[in-house]
Design an enzyme around this catalytic site. Structure first.
Site, PDB file in Angstrom:
ATOM      1  CG  ASP A  12      -2.100   0.697   1.271  1.00 58.91           C
ATOM      2  OD1 ASP A  12      -2.735   0.715   0.212  1.00 58.91           O
ATOM      3  OD2 ASP A  12      -2.496   1.259   2.306  1.00 58.91           O
ATOM      4  CE1 TYR A  64       6.173   3.729   3.974  1.00 58.97           C
ATOM      5  CE2 TYR A  64       7.138   4.852   2.081  1.00 58.97           C
ATOM      6  CZ  TYR A  64       7.228   3.911   3.101  1.00 58.97           C
ATOM      7  OH  TYR A  64       8.368   3.162   3.235  1.00 58.97           O
ATOM      8  CG  PHE A 119       9.384  -0.956   0.895  1.00 56.92           C
ATOM      9  CD1 PHE A 119       9.033  -1.214   2.216  1.00 56.92           C
ATOM     10  CD2 PHE A 119       9.129  -1.948  -0.054  1.00 56.92           C
ATOM     11  CE1 PHE A 119       8.457  -2.426   2.594  1.00 56.92           C
ATOM     12  CE2 PHE A 119       8.558  -3.166   0.315  1.00 56.92           C
ATOM     13  CZ  PHE A 119       8.219  -3.398   1.637  1.00 56.92           C
ATOM     14  CG  HIS A 142       6.512  -6.250   5.931  1.00 55.66           C
ATOM     15  ND1 HIS A 142       6.855  -5.025   6.484  1.00 55.66           N
ATOM     16  CD2 HIS A 142       5.926  -5.970   4.744  1.00 55.66           C
ATOM     17  CE1 HIS A 142       6.485  -4.064   5.660  1.00 55.66           C
ATOM     18  NE2 HIS A 142       5.918  -4.602   4.592  1.00 55.66           N
TER      19      HIS A 142
END
Length: 224
Positions: free
Chosen positions: A67, A69, A80, A189
């Site tokens: 998703d 930020y 990321f 993760h």
């Protein structure tokens, strides 16, 4: 067909998607959100940033995120990554820690991963938009169908790609990838909640480059 502003090689690969009902549904949903005064990230011109920065023929690594930020100024269409001037979020800090442990790189002073993307590391989120301050708010509007197709096209039409699947969500995409001709690297993760459960010590950066070099492909310069 809708006129989608996306890099030419991707436009060719994905051209059938842009006229499908689900894609029109995404577009209409985003227009409705805008009209209702909702803030959506990333800004419109950056929704396809991962595609525009990493043309189809250049892709050699796919780093799958979930998703964008959802805080102001953070999302710029690369998983990321954050733009210059925005502090790296916790998951990204942990990625940098692993980079340091794995290949000895100093911790970068910024969190902008564009340098990776220009070398063929596709920084792809499963959802390409999100409503401000509401994580996963656009995860059910059709983006998954689009990005699943992207993963399948990469798997089908290319060879010797490296897929970095961090966390359970990313690992669910493994079924879309032909493991007989690509390398899949899986780990926990990098989020602070799970990084010590197998992300730290995964050595995915060095393993990626070993595989690329073995297959006659230029390694990634991970230094930012």
């Amino acid at each position: 067909m809708m006129e989608v502003k996306i890099e030419a090689s991707w436009k060719q690969v994905l051209k059938q998607e842009f006229s499908k009902p689900y894609f029109l549904q995404i577009v209409n949903f985003l227009k409705t959100e805008k009209l209702a005064g909702k803030s959506i990230y990333p800004p419109g011109g950056l929704i396809f940033n991962a595609f525009n920065t990493t043309p189809f023929e250049n892709v050699k690594v796919i780093l799958l995120g979930q998703d964008p930020y959802h805080g102001a100024g953070q999302a710029h269409g690369l998983s990321f990554s954050v733009p210059n001037g925005i502090p790296p979020p916790p998951s990204l800090i942990n990625i940098f820690k692993e980079l340091h442990t794995d290949i000895g790189l100093a911790l970068p002073s910024h969190g902008n991963l564009t340098h990776w993307a220009t070398q063929g590391v596709m920084l792809l989120n499963a959802s390409l938009t999100v409503r401000a301050n509401e994580p996963m708010s656009h995860s059910k509007i059709g983006w998954a169908e689009f990005t699943d197709t992207v993963i399948q096209k990469l798997s089908e039409e290319k060879v010797n790609l490296v897929f970095l699947l961090w966390g359970r969500f990313a690992q669910e995409k493994q079924v879309l990838i032909d493991e007989t001709k690509h390398l899949i690297l899986k780990a926990a993760h990098p989020s602070p909640f799970s990084a010590d459960k197998g992300f730290f010590g995964c050595r995915h950066f060095s393993k990626t480059n070993e595989y690329l070099v073995k297959n006659g492909i230029d390694p990634v310069d991970w230094k930012l």
